[in-house]
Design an enzyme around this catalytic site. Structure first.
Site, PDB file in Angstrom:
ATOM      1  N   ASP A  78      -4.184  -1.515   7.122  1.00  0.00           N
ATOM      2  CA  ASP A  78      -4.619  -0.130   6.996  1.00  0.00           C
ATOM      3  C   ASP A  78      -3.457   0.827   7.242  1.00  0.00           C
ATOM      4  OD1 ASP A  78      -4.313   0.155   9.767  1.00  0.00           O
ATOM      5  OD2 ASP A  78      -6.412  -0.286  10.179  1.00  0.00           O
TER       6      ASP A  78
ATOM      7  N   LYS B 146      -6.840   4.204   4.661  1.00  0.00           N
ATOM      8  CA  LYS B 146      -7.638   5.414   4.454  1.00  0.00           C
ATOM      9  C   LYS B 146      -6.930   6.552   5.166  1.00  0.00           C
ATOM     10  CE  LYS B 146     -11.922   2.703   4.630  1.00  0.00           C
ATOM     11  NZ  LYS B 146     -11.253   1.430   4.960  1.00  0.00           N
TER      12      LYS B 146
ATOM     13  N   MET C 278      -9.834   9.998  16.063  1.00  0.00           N
ATOM     14  CA  MET C 278      -9.924  10.718  14.779  1.00  0.00           C
ATOM     15  C   MET C 278     -10.606  12.065  14.950  1.00  0.00           C
ATOM     16  SD  MET C 278     -11.055   7.332  12.616  1.00  0.00           S
ATOM     17  CE  MET C 278     -12.192   6.843  13.931  1.00  0.00           C
TER      18      MET C 278
END
Length: 448
Positions: A244, A266, A379
């Site tokens: 990732d 992502k 996040m």
């Protein structure tokens, strides 16, 4: 070579140790662990020897060494500080052809003790020929870090299959080729994990199986030195890697050189790989017989979607293994000097995602206003203003310290510290990189 390395079977063999101090005790521990029957001779004996030698067929003799003491011994070790005694022991053993080791005197030795990596039945010895014990110890440490604990299971597994291998593959060359191939296959990984039945399906087949397996591995928060030993081992065994966006390039540099590297990250505002597509890739590659490493930042089961990938593999009957990693909360907080808990400031810690699946930050804010609780938002940079507003609206002290840690544990780490009232304004006037972890609580005040 200066010395021929041999592994000496001392089980139930008589060995003589001359000396009764701490150095001699360390040698005694080593000899006893190898199964020797030990006789210790010295005018004065450390009391610790009494406990050590009280069990088993061992003997303590409180007197000076005599020439006849070496009779019938398989190995003699002299561990005294007296050069004359050491010389006497050495000369006696050389005259009678008995292996002798004199501690820290390689010129008096016929055998020397290497540094030992004990993963019995796997034993690795390292030596510099007595030139530098410190270097020998350092080399042992480096090599030991490369040998996973699972190699013990692998060695015992192969030992238990020797006769069956001879029956299945009567030709010795064919049997050797099969074992070499097995050690580089998913079967060896299964044996190291104790999955013997799965390993048998690979070892006893005269063709490469069509089904591979998947390793869902946590790579930690960024610093490659925070990788676990198991993660490093699987990184060297895999055929293909799906990683990732949070994986540091230095981490990828530790992957097997000829493995295929596939980015499936992502990132906000950039083209991203859908989770369903990642799940499909994992299944497809494993069905093609590949050993697939799914490398994820932090820990795969802490906001890493490892659970979703695990479900897809179970549904498709794909063998897999989960390897936890140091999650960002632990790693970033430690590198920023912020303890997540502290007896005077926080008795609990709560991990929260600022980016839920439906895209809406809907949290039980009333449960997050306890001053004795540390909050860690993953996040959460995009929703920082909303987080601060909700915290204060539900009763959290506006002066509560807050820290933003960008690129935590890496050489680009940056820590921004403020309070619920001013951190948003600081972010507006500061270029904060991603990924960013947010920590809220009184423990933040300890960062300075």
């Amino acid at each position: 070579m200066d010395y021929l390395p041999l592994h000496f079977d001392l089980r139930d063999q008589h060995c003589l140790l001359v000396g009764g101090g701490q150095v001699a005790l360390r040698k005694a521990n080593l000899l006893i662990s190898a199964g020797a029957r030990l006789t210790v001779i010295a005018p004065q004996i450390d009391p610790a020897f009494l406990d050590k030698l009280s069990v088993g067929m061992h003997t303590i003799v409180c007197r000076e060494f005599m020439t006849e003491d070496v009779k019938g011994q398989s190995l003699v070790v002299s561990a005294t500080s007296d050069r004359v005694v050491n010389q006497h022991v050495s000369e006696t053993c050389h005259e009678q052809g008995i292996p002798v080791n004199v501690v820290d005197n390689p010129d008096l030795c016929s055998v020397i003790f290497p540094a030992i990596i004990d993963r019995s039945p796997v034993v690795v010895s390292v030596s510099t020929g007595g030139q530098s014990p410190v270097l020998t110890s350092d080399l042992r440490r480096r090599i030991e870090a490369l040998i996973p604990e699972g190699v013990v299971r692998l060695a015992r597994y192969l030992g238990g299959r020797r006769q069956r291998l001879k029956t299945t593959f009567p030709d010795i060359d064919q049997r050797r080729r099969q074992t070499v191939w097995f050690l580089g296959s998913a079967g060896a990984t299964a044996a190291m994990a104790g999955r013997d039945a799965q390993a048998d399906q690979v070892l006893m087949e005269d063709a490469q199986p069509s089904l591979g397996e998947v390793y869902i591995v946590g790579a930690g928060p960024g610093d490659p030195d925070l990788l676990t030993l198991k993660a490093l081992d699987l990184m060297q065994r895999c055929d293909v890697v799906l990683h990732d966006a949070l994986i540091d390039r230095r981490v990828l540099d530790r992957v097997r050189r000829d493995a295929d590297i596939i980015y499936v990250g992502k990132q906000a505002g950039a083209p991203s790989t859908a989770q369903d597509q990642i799940n499909h890739q994992l299944v497809t590659l494993a069905r093609a017989g590949k050993r697939v490493l799914r490398l994820k930042g932090g820990d795969p089961f802490v906001f890493g979607r490892g659970g979703e990938e695990m479900e897809a593999l179970i549904e498709s009957s794909i063998p897999f293994e989960i390897v936890p990693g140091i999650t960002a909360a632990s790693g970033c907080a430690a590198y920023a000097g912020i303890p997540l808990t502290h007896r005077e400031y926080a008795q609990s810690v709560r991990f929260v995602t600022g980016h839920p699946k439906d895209g809406v930050v809907s949290l039980p804010w009333e449960e997050m206003v306890n001053d004795n609780q540390t909050l860690v938002f993953y996040m959460g940079l995009g929703g920082l203003e909303n987080i601060c507003e909700q915290m204060m609206a539900h009763g959290r002290d506006p002066d509560t310290p807050i820290a933003l840690i960008a690129n935590g544990t890496t050489e680009h780490q940056r820590v921004l510290i403020g309070s619920l009232t001013d951190i948003v304004d600081q972010v507006r006037h500061t270029e904060v990189g991603r990924p960013t972890l947010t920590i809220i609580g009184q423990v933040v005040s300890l960062a300075k």
